[in-house]
Design a protein around this motif. Sequence first.
Motif, short mmCIF file in Angstrom:
data_model
loop_
_atom_site.label_atom_id
_atom_site.label_comp_id
_atom_site.label_asym_id
_atom_site.label_seq_id
_atom_site.Cartn_x
_atom_site.Cartn_y
_atom_site.Cartn_z
N VAL A 6 1.48 2.02 5.75
CA VAL A 6 2.31 1.47 5.10
C VAL A 6 3.17 2.86 4.45
O VAL A 6 2.66 3.60 3.91
N VAL A 37 7.57 -5.02 5.38
CA VAL A 37 7.07 -5.23 4.12
C VAL A 37 7.84 -4.63 3.01
O VAL A 37 8.19 -3.29 3.08
N LEU A 39 6.77 -3.33 -0.68
CA LEU A 39 5.38 -3.27 -1.57
C LEU A 39 5.80 -3.93 -3.06
O LEU A 39 4.73 -4.34 -3.60
N LYS A 42 4.63 -9.26 -3.67
CA LYS A 42 3.28 -9.63 -3.27
C LYS A 42 3.28 -10.32 -2.02
O LYS A 42 2.61 -10.32 -1.17
N ILE A 45 3.59 -8.68 1.07
CA ILE A 45 2.34 -8.02 1.27
C ILE A 45 1.38 -8.80 1.82
O ILE A 45 0.69 -8.58 2.93
N TYR A 49 -0.44 -8.57 5.85
CA TYR A 49 -1.55 -8.68 6.31
C TYR A 49 -1.76 -9.79 7.73
O TYR A 49 -2.53 -9.65 8.46
N CYS A 60 -1.51 3.98 2.40
CA CYS A 60 -0.28 3.45 1.78
C CYS A 60 0.20 5.03 1.39
O CYS A 60 -0.03 5.58 0.51
N GLY A 88 2.38 -2.48 -6.61
CA GLY A 88 2.84 -2.71 -5.05
C GLY A 88 1.05 -2.20 -4.63
O GLY A 88 0.69 -2.81 -3.55
N LEU A 92 -1.75 -4.29 -2.75
CA LEU A 92 -2.45 -3.95 -1.35
C LEU A 92 -3.79 -4.13 -1.42
O LEU A 92 -4.29 -4.41 -0.23
#
Length: 197
Positions: A6, A37, A39, A42, A45, A49, A60, A88, A92
């Motif tokens: 990230v 994405v 950060l 949520k 995030i 995934y 990250c 963020g 993660l």
Amino acid sequence: MRVLLVGASGLLGKEIAGLLAEHEVISASRKGADIAVDLSDKSSIEAMYSAAGKVDAVICVAGTAKFAPLESLADGDFAFSLANKLMGQVNLVRCAVGKVTEGGSVTLTSGILAQTPMVGSAAVSVVNAGVEAFVRSAGLELKDRLRVNVVSPGWVAETLQSMGKNPADGVPAAQVARAYKRALDGGMTGEAISAAN
Ligand SMILES: NC(=O)c1ccc[n+]([C@@H]2O[C@H](COP(=O)([O-])OP(=O)(O)OC[C@H]3O[C@@H](n4cnc5c(N)ncnc54)[C@H](OP(=O)(O)O)[C@@H]3O)[C@@H](O)[C@H]2O)c1
């Protein structure tokens, strides 16, 4: 190894991607990456995934906090900083459970301003120290499932140069990148790894 990076398009992200050539690197950031994405969101995030599928590690090197003199920092500046670089990265890790291979690793980023503040760093210092405190705690609680560590860069030489300052006072990005590789390859968890002069 499949590594979700990230902030791959940034100064540190590019150096880290270069070091991980032997691995499959999936890039993520707000624009121009394999996966988009934000950060500070949520749900974004969680979507990242899902899009990435199972990964063995997450690194990250993204996240922002407001740098400005204390008396000029508004409530919104603190809220922005906490939601972005601090929560963020906390999110993660929270969202990584079940998405990152058991025994895999998540490596976050703080910064030297946690321990060595300067005028203008109040919000950044809070965020960086918060990330490190979170990592010590998450490393403890998740130790049988995930390794969680944080790299704390000092001022990066290339960043100092772009600010018109003396790059010799900083650490080259390539050297900082090696600290992330150590976190990826090592067995440590709950550690803050310094990459400062
Ligand atoms: N450079 C330094 O001297 C230094 C020193 C100490 C600590 N650090 C820390 O190291 C980290 C990386 O620094 P850097 O100099 O490599 O930064 P950078 O060159 O500005 O790169 C930042 C990267 O993060 C992505 N990004 C920014 N905001 C994001 C968000 N909300 N969601 C997802 N991705 C986001 C950017 O891509 P998009 O714009 O496409 O999203 C970019 O890929 C930061 O946390 C910084 O505070 C840096």
